[in-house]
Motif scaffolding. Structure first.
Motif, PDB file in Angstrom:
ATOM      1  N   ALA A 167       0.831  -1.205   0.000  1.00 12.19           N
ATOM      2  CA  ALA A 167       0.000   0.000   0.000  1.00 12.19           C
ATOM      3  C   ALA A 167       0.868   1.258   0.000  1.00 12.19           C
ATOM      4  O   ALA A 167       0.620   2.208  -0.750  1.00 12.19           O
ATOM      5  CB  ALA A 167      -0.931  -0.003   1.218  1.00 12.19           C
ATOM      6  N   ILE A 168       1.898   1.265   0.850  1.00 12.51           N
ATOM      7  CA  ILE A 168       2.793   2.425   0.915  1.00 12.51           C
ATOM      8  C   ILE A 168       3.545   2.584  -0.399  1.00 12.51           C
ATOM      9  O   ILE A 168       3.661   3.682  -0.943  1.00 12.51           O
ATOM     10  CB  ILE A 168       3.762   2.282   2.098  1.00 12.51           C
ATOM     11  CG1 ILE A 168       2.999   2.330   3.424  1.00 12.51           C
ATOM     12  CG2 ILE A 168       4.828   3.374   2.061  1.00 12.51           C
ATOM     13  CD1 ILE A 168       3.864   2.097   4.648  1.00 12.51           C
ATOM     14  N   CYS A 169       4.073   1.472  -0.918  1.00 17.94           N
ATOM     15  CA  CYS A 169       4.816   1.524  -2.179  1.00 17.94           C
ATOM     16  C   CYS A 169       3.926   2.010  -3.321  1.00 17.94           C
ATOM     17  O   CYS A 169       4.348   2.817  -4.144  1.00 17.94           O
ATOM     18  CB  CYS A 169       5.387   0.144  -2.498  1.00 17.94           C
ATOM     19  SG  CYS A 169       6.401   0.093  -3.983  1.00 17.94           S
ATOM     20  N   GLU A 170       2.687   1.515  -3.365  1.00 17.68           N
ATOM     21  CA  GLU A 170       1.766   1.917  -4.429  1.00 17.68           C
ATOM     22  C   GLU A 170       1.480   3.411  -4.374  1.00 17.68           C
ATOM     23  O   GLU A 170       1.424   4.089  -5.401  1.00 17.68           O
ATOM     24  CB  GLU A 170       0.463   1.125  -4.291  1.00 17.68           C
ATOM     25  CG  GLU A 170      -0.557   1.411  -5.380  1.00 17.68           C
ATOM     26  CD  GLU A 170      -1.808   0.571  -5.235  1.00 17.68           C
ATOM     27  OE1 GLU A 170      -2.906   1.076  -5.528  1.00 17.68           O
ATOM     28  OE2 GLU A 170      -1.687  -0.598  -4.813  1.00 17.68           O
ATOM     29  N   ARG A 171       1.300   3.951  -3.173  1.00 10.47           N
ATOM     30  CA  ARG A 171       1.044   5.386  -3.037  1.00 10.47           C
ATOM     31  C   ARG A 171       2.258   6.212  -3.443  1.00 10.47           C
ATOM     32  O   ARG A 171       2.134   7.251  -4.088  1.00 10.47           O
ATOM     33  CB  ARG A 171       0.642   5.694  -1.594  1.00 10.47           C
ATOM     34  CG  ARG A 171      -0.736   5.181  -1.236  1.00 10.47           C
ATOM     35  CD  ARG A 171      -0.942   4.988   0.243  1.00 10.47           C
ATOM     36  NE  ARG A 171      -2.280   4.475   0.516  1.00 10.47           N
ATOM     37  CZ  ARG A 171      -2.652   3.914   1.663  1.00 10.47           C
ATOM     38  NH1 ARG A 171      -1.775   3.798   2.654  1.00 10.47           N
ATOM     39  NH2 ARG A 171      -3.886   3.481   1.825  1.00 10.47           N
ATOM     40  N   ALA A 172       3.450   5.732  -3.067  1.00 18.14           N
ATOM     41  CA  ALA A 172       4.671   6.465  -3.419  1.00 18.14           C
ATOM     42  C   ALA A 172       4.903   6.464  -4.925  1.00 18.14           C
ATOM     43  O   ALA A 172       5.220   7.498  -5.518  1.00 18.14           O
ATOM     44  CB  ALA A 172       5.865   5.858  -2.693  1.00 18.14           C
ATOM     45  N   VAL A 173       4.749   5.297  -5.567  1.00 19.63           N
ATOM     46  CA  VAL A 173       4.978   5.224  -7.007  1.00 19.63           C
ATOM     47  C   VAL A 173       3.890   5.998  -7.753  1.00 19.63           C
ATOM     48  O   VAL A 173       4.144   6.578  -8.814  1.00 19.63           O
ATOM     49  CB  VAL A 173       5.053   3.751  -7.486  1.00 19.63           C
ATOM     50  CG1 VAL A 173       3.697   3.099  -7.552  1.00 19.63           C
ATOM     51  CG2 VAL A 173       5.716   3.669  -8.858  1.00 19.63           C
ATOM     52  N   GLY A 174       2.692   6.045  -7.185  1.00 16.45           N
ATOM     53  CA  GLY A 174       1.636   6.856  -7.792  1.00 16.45           C
ATOM     54  C   GLY A 174       1.960   8.327  -7.798  1.00 16.45           C
ATOM     55  O   GLY A 174       1.716   9.041  -8.779  1.00 16.45           O
ATOM     56  N   ARG A 175       2.558   8.809  -6.705  1.00 20.15           N
ATOM     57  CA  ARG A 175       2.950  10.224  -6.655  1.00 20.15           C
ATOM     58  C   ARG A 175       4.070  10.494  -7.658  1.00 20.15           C
ATOM     59  O   ARG A 175       4.117  11.543  -8.291  1.00 20.15           O
ATOM     60  CB  ARG A 175       3.420  10.610  -5.250  1.00 20.15           C
ATOM     61  CG  ARG A 175       2.508  10.227  -4.117  1.00 20.15           C
ATOM     62  CD  ARG A 175       1.164  10.958  -4.060  1.00 20.15           C
ATOM     63  NE  ARG A 175       0.291  10.918  -5.174  1.00 20.15           N
ATOM     64  CZ  ARG A 175      -0.502   9.876  -5.513  1.00 20.15           C
ATOM     65  NH1 ARG A 175      -0.456   8.750  -4.835  1.00 20.15           N
ATOM     66  NH2 ARG A 175      -1.316   9.969  -6.545  1.00 20.15           N
ATOM     67  N   ALA A 176       4.990   9.526  -7.795  1.00 20.40           N
ATOM     68  CA  ALA A 176       6.071   9.688  -8.769  1.00 20.40           C
ATOM     69  C   ALA A 176       5.512   9.746 -10.182  1.00 20.40           C
ATOM     70  O   ALA A 176       5.967  10.542 -11.011  1.00 20.40           O
ATOM     71  CB  ALA A 176       7.070   8.533  -8.641  1.00 20.40           C
ATOM     72  N   ALA A 177       4.500   8.923 -10.477  1.00 24.25           N
ATOM     73  CA  ALA A 177       3.905   8.915 -11.807  1.00 24.25           C
ATOM     74  C   ALA A 177       3.212  10.246 -12.105  1.00 24.25           C
ATOM     75  O   ALA A 177       3.359  10.809 -13.201  1.00 24.25           O
ATOM     76  CB  ALA A 177       2.915   7.755 -11.930  1.00 24.25           C
ATOM     77  N   LYS A 178       2.456  10.757 -11.147  1.00 24.34           N
ATOM     78  CA  LYS A 178       1.764  12.035 -11.351  1.00 24.34           C
ATOM     79  C   LYS A 178       2.772  13.176 -11.512  1.00 24.34           C
ATOM     80  O   LYS A 178       2.607  14.049 -12.371  1.00 24.34           O
ATOM     81  CB  LYS A 178       0.847  12.322 -10.164  1.00 24.34           C
ATOM     82  CG  LYS A 178      -0.308  11.368 -10.014  1.00 24.34           C
ATOM     83  CD  LYS A 178      -1.345  11.574 -11.096  1.00 24.34           C
ATOM     84  CE  LYS A 178      -2.575  10.701 -10.827  1.00 24.34           C
ATOM     85  NZ  LYS A 178      -3.587  10.838 -11.888  1.00 24.34           N
ATOM     86  N   LEU A 179       3.808  13.159 -10.682  1.00 21.14           N
ATOM     87  CA  LEU A 179       4.783  14.245 -10.717  1.00 21.14           C
ATOM     88  C   LEU A 179       5.595  14.227 -12.008  1.00 21.14           C
ATOM     89  O   LEU A 179       5.805  15.276 -12.633  1.00 21.14           O
ATOM     90  CB  LEU A 179       5.706  14.137  -9.506  1.00 21.14           C
ATOM     91  CG  LEU A 179       6.676  15.306  -9.273  1.00 21.14           C
ATOM     92  CD1 LEU A 179       5.911  16.609  -9.111  1.00 21.14           C
ATOM     93  CD2 LEU A 179       7.534  15.038  -8.037  1.00 21.14           C
ATOM     94  N   THR A 180       6.055  13.050 -12.423  1.00 21.85           N
ATOM     95  CA  THR A 180       6.837  12.977 -13.661  1.00 21.85           C
ATOM     96  C   THR A 180       5.974  13.289 -14.876  1.00 21.85           C
ATOM     97  O   THR A 180       6.460  13.858 -15.851  1.00 21.85           O
ATOM     98  CB  THR A 180       7.485  11.590 -13.817  1.00 21.85           C
ATOM     99  OG1 THR A 180       6.472  10.574 -13.711  1.00 21.85           O
ATOM    100  CG2 THR A 180       8.545  11.351 -12.769  1.00 21.85           C
ATOM    101  N   GLY A 181       4.690  12.916 -14.816  1.00 21.89           N
ATOM    102  CA  GLY A 181       3.789  13.279 -15.907  1.00 21.89           C
ATOM    103  C   GLY A 181       3.686  14.783 -16.073  1.00 21.89           C
ATOM    104  O   GLY A 181       3.708  15.314 -17.193  1.00 21.89           O
TER     105      GLY A 181
END
Length: 448
Positions: free
Chosen positions: A221-235
């Motif tokens: 859950a923590i990893c998914e939230r972190a990678v989700g923020r990375a995806a939004k930010l890099t987008g």
């Protein structure tokens, strides 16, 4: 009948009217807040347009003598929304004068941080987190108010959301708050970068420094939230952010983000994990990050010597392998960043990690074929191998690690030997050196 004097300000009229309606005199708290407000009136350009919001802010700040958690939820929400309103008006009407001093004097950022810390980590039943992050994003417009505080604030923001139970276990209303809070966090991160007084790349470095430890969590859950923020930010970085627009002189700003290699390595590994949501979020982040790096080719010192034609994007179909991704990124990363990718890959080979060992091993095999690009920091790589070698027993992982050791030993024997000898007690050095190298990579011994 006694003639009533006109109030000294519209806000005082509002307070007096409220008091008359309740048949009570203005409380000592109201009087104290009004005194604070009137003292600030002459120095705040935004005062006339946002008098009521400023009153709400001062009312909250002066009521924080209560024990933690005792303040009313509505009072918290009014405080946060008032900050947003004041900052938005200052921005729209160019009324910044005095606002930075006001925010610092009454420690608005610190109060928001405390509100976040007081929220429970096992449930999400209010919009306090959402409004807090929106308020922090708006505060980033105010000159230097968040200076020196962002790292601590980011850690508190990430903790307040990332440590919540998995969204599958949240009630329906809590899921709505959860999704809105994530959107507010993404907006806050974008504003921190865009409004950075130095450069957006410096701010990106700071964000990654706080975000990446969450990425290494054993919790999906923590990893998914972190990678989700990375995806939004890099987008956003790839499609909307222009470094030239946010540099001091408006000229080209070199992409100097030392943690970029760690980010690439982490996303590359997430792309091989079993969780489908994490895999696709990681691929999105890698796709956008690659576009972003392409726009800032000076990331690599040797980039100036490469042809400047349009680089080929990471293919989405068919699904790229970890080796494909590493090969593409390797063209644009600095040497130290490529080393960071290799270090992450070696760590991922540990038995306890759930990444696809065969795919990860392929990245090491690729690096062995091009050691001049990927295996430049021999001491750091050797130290990493030494830390993790006893916990790497999967067949494909072990073969790749043995091949890596042999490659390093053949290419840079003196550096390998000296690094190992420095790490072992003098009485065991010779024996340990032979055990570590001889027989693991073939018949050849080191000629140190």
């Amino acid at each position: 009948m006694e003639e009533r004097r006109p109030p000294s300000s519209p806000m005082l009229a509002w307070v007096e009217a409220e008091a008359r309606q309740e048949n009570t005199a203005p409380s000592e708290h109201h009087e104290h807040v009004m005194e604070l407000l009137l003292n600030e009136a002459g120095s705040l350009a935004v005062y006339k347009k946002e008098e009521e919001s400023l009153y709400s802010i001062l009312s909250f700040v002066s009521s924080t003598q209560q024990p933690p958690g005792c303040q009313d939820k509505d009072l918290k929400m009014k405080f946060l929304r008032s900050i947003i309103s004041v900052c938005r008006t200052a921005r729209n009407c160019d009324l910044w004068c005095g606002l930075d001093a006001f925010c610092k004097k009454y420690e608005l950022a610190e109060h928001i941080k405390v509100l976040l810390e007081e929220e429970p980590l096992d449930v999400l039943h209010t919009a306090v987190q959402q409004q807090a992050m929106l308020a922090l994003g708006h505060l980033s417009y105010v000159n230097s108010v968040l200076e020196g505080k962002k790292k601590s604030i980011l850690l508190t923001c990430f903790n307040s959301v990332f440590l919540l139970p998995s969204h599958e276990y949240l009630e329906c209303q809590s899921r709505i708050y959860y999704l809105r809070t994530l959107d507010a966090m993404d907006r806050m991160l974008r504003l921190f970068i865009r409004n950075s007084p130095l450069s957006g790349f410096t701010e990106l470095q700071d964000i990654l420094q706080i975000l990446l430890p969450f990425a290494n969590s054993d919790s999906e859950a923590i990893c998914e939230r972190a990678v989700g923020r990375a995806a939004k930010l890099t987008g956003w970085l790839a499609t909307r952010f222009s470094p030239e627009d946010h540099s001091a002189d408006g000229g080209y700003t070199e992409c100097n983000v030392p943690l970029l290699g760690q980010l690439v390595g982490w996303l590359l590994l997430c792309h091989t994990c079993e969780n489908r949501q994490i895999r696709w979020e990681a691929l999105d982040a890698l796709y956008y990050l690659y576009q972003f790096i392409q726009k800032n080719r000076r990331t690599a010192p040797e980039a100036s010597q490469q042809p400047q034609g349009k680089a080929e994007a990471i293919p989405r179909l068919p699904l790229p392998t970890a080796t494909d991704i590493a090969t593409n990124f390797g063209k644009y990363l600095q040497q130290s960043q490529r080393t960071d990718v290799i270090l992450k890959v070696i760590e991922a080979l540990r038995d306890s990690n759930t990444y696809d060992k065969q795919e990860v091993s392929g990245v090491l095999d690729m690096a062995i074929e091009d050691p001049a690009s990927w295996l430049t920091d021999v001491p750091e790589i050797v130290r990493c191998i030494y830390r993790h070698v006893e916990c790497i027993n999967t067949a494909s992982a072990r073969r790749s690690l043995d091949s890596l050791i042999l490659c390093l030993a053949n290419q840079r024997p003196r550096e390998v030997a000296s690094t190992l000898l420095q790490m072992w007690p003098s009485s065991d050095r010779h024996a340990n050196l032979q055990v570590f190298l001889y027989g693991r990579g073939g018949d050849r011994r080191l000629s140190a």
